[in-house]
Scaffold this motif. Structure first.
Motif, PDB file in Angstrom:
ATOM      1  N   TYR A 158       0.852  -1.179   0.000  1.00 14.63           N
ATOM      2  CA  TYR A 158       0.000   0.000   0.000  1.00 14.63           C
ATOM      3  C   TYR A 158       0.894   1.238   0.000  1.00 14.63           C
ATOM      4  CZ  TYR A 158      -3.300  -3.521   1.669  1.00 14.63           C
ATOM      5  OH  TYR A 158      -4.060  -4.661   1.801  1.00 14.63           O
ATOM      6  N   ASP A 159       1.048   1.851  -1.163  1.00 18.93           N
ATOM      7  CA  ASP A 159       1.900   3.039  -1.267  1.00 18.93           C
ATOM      8  C   ASP A 159       3.293   2.787  -0.688  1.00 18.93           C
ATOM      9  OD1 ASP A 159      -0.054   4.547  -2.537  1.00 18.93           O
ATOM     10  OD2 ASP A 159      -0.903   5.243  -0.642  1.00 18.93           O
ATOM     11  N   GLY A 160       3.878   1.646  -1.010  1.00 19.01           N
ATOM     12  CA  GLY A 160       5.221   1.316  -0.565  1.00 19.01           C
ATOM     13  C   GLY A 160       5.307   0.623   0.773  1.00 19.01           C
ATOM     14  N   LEU A 161       4.191   0.495   1.499  1.00 20.60           N
ATOM     15  CA  LEU A 161       4.167  -0.160   2.803  1.00 20.60           C
ATOM     16  C   LEU A 161       3.568  -1.559   2.663  1.00 20.60           C
ATOM     17  CD1 LEU A 161       2.888   2.804   5.000  1.00 20.60           C
ATOM     18  CD2 LEU A 161       5.226   1.930   4.881  1.00 20.60           C
ATOM     19  N   THR A 162       4.253  -2.559   3.222  1.00 18.69           N
ATOM     20  CA  THR A 162       3.788  -3.948   3.133  1.00 18.69           C
ATOM     21  C   THR A 162       3.649  -4.530   4.536  1.00 18.69           C
ATOM     22  OG1 THR A 162       4.999  -4.219   1.048  1.00 18.69           O
ATOM     23  CG2 THR A 162       4.239  -6.221   2.149  1.00 18.69           C
ATOM     24  N   PRO A 163       2.431  -4.629   5.079  1.00 17.62           N
ATOM     25  CA  PRO A 163       2.253  -5.282   6.380  1.00 17.62           C
ATOM     26  C   PRO A 163       2.423  -6.791   6.237  1.00 17.62           C
ATOM     27  CG  PRO A 163       0.132  -4.645   5.473  1.00 17.62           C
ATOM     28  CD  PRO A 163       1.168  -4.100   4.532  1.00 17.62           C
TER      29      PRO A 163
END
Length: 278
Positions: A158-163
């Motif tokens: 998500y916009d460069g963030l990966t949980p």
């Protein structure tokens, strides 16, 4: 000619009204965050991590009290046992299987200082009067080397963030350094003379223990091949022996481990880098 001009004027008004009504009927545009898996990629990666243990604990530590002839007269528990907060570090090698699944093997190192107290319902020695008891202040330290195999589920980018969430299992070598126990007289029905006795040294023991871990966190794409990783890890290390009998207790005939625990628990906040290699 006048009629044609009037007709054209009325027609243009009607068309403008229709367009306005159509515009009012359309819903407003909806904007959603960009969701992709393009930042995840596939292939081998290396990782390096630093951790801070905000909470750690030792489960049910106990020790044997030696009686005459070296036999175990009683088993006592630590009234208070705790570890100082400490840092950890480690690294590993992993593989991104697909956009949502990855796995790695990690090697972690940590240290901890231990302190605790206990007491026995008996005088420290024959010099103390009946009705007093003996208390102990305990201190020591340990180091650990953990080897874990881990698997993670990446939950989309998500916009460069990966949980992500993950779990791991393996073994930890727990090596206790020499422990110290300082006896002191405690008032009871009898009165102490205030004596504090010399500390007793107990040689630390080391053993390999089964370990499992649960993780959750989020990574951020610095570049297409480098990710910054922030996460939380809960780990449980199985129980084992802590330290040996003192020289004086061995002289009485005592043998084996004097103290043991039911397991170590660690809760860490971790930060690190993951670099895709090939």
């Amino acid at each position: 000619m006048i009629r044609q001009s009037a007709f054209a004027f009325l027609l243009s008004l009607a068309m403008a009204g229709a367009q306005g009504a159509l515009a009012m009927d359309l819903p407003p545009p909806v904007y959603a965050p960009e969701i992709s898996t393009g930042g995840v990629g596939q292939g081998w990666y290396m990782r390096g991590d630093l951790g801070y243990t905000g909470w750690s604990g030792i489960s049910a530590p106990s020790y044997n009290v030696v009686g005459n002839g070296g036999a175990v007269a009683a088993v006592e528990s630590f009234d208070d046992a705790r570890f100082d907060r400490h840092f950890a570090y480690g690294g590993g090698l992993g593989y991104q299987v697909n956009d949502f699944l990855r796995t790695d093997a990690t090697l972690d190192f940590f240290n901890a200082s231990f302190s605790g107290s206990s007491s026995i319902d008996a005088p420290c020695n024959n010099a103390q009067v009946a009705g007093t008891s003996c208390g102990f202040n305990h201190s020591g330290s340990l180091r650990g080397i953990g080897v874990l195999g881990n698997v993670y589920a990446d939950l989309g980018t998500y916009d460069g963030l990966t949980p992500y969430v993950g779990a791991g299992a393996g073994v930890t070598e727990v090596k206790w350094n020499s422990a110290s126990s300082t006896p002191f007289c405690v008032n009871g029905t009898g009165t102490c003379n205030g004596t504090t006795y010399a500390a007793q040294a107990n040689e630390g023991l080391d053993n390999w223990r089964f370990t499992y871990a649960l993780m959750a966190g989020v990574s951020y794409d610095i570049t297409s091949s480098m990710k910054l990783d922030f996460g939380y890890r809960y780990s449980k290390i199985a129980g084992g022996d802590i330290y040996d009998y003192s020289a004086a207790e061995k002289a009485l005939g005592a043998s084996g481990a004097k103290a043991s625990d039911s397991g170590l628990t660690r809760q860490e906040i971790r930060a690190g880098l993951r670099i895709t290699t090939w």
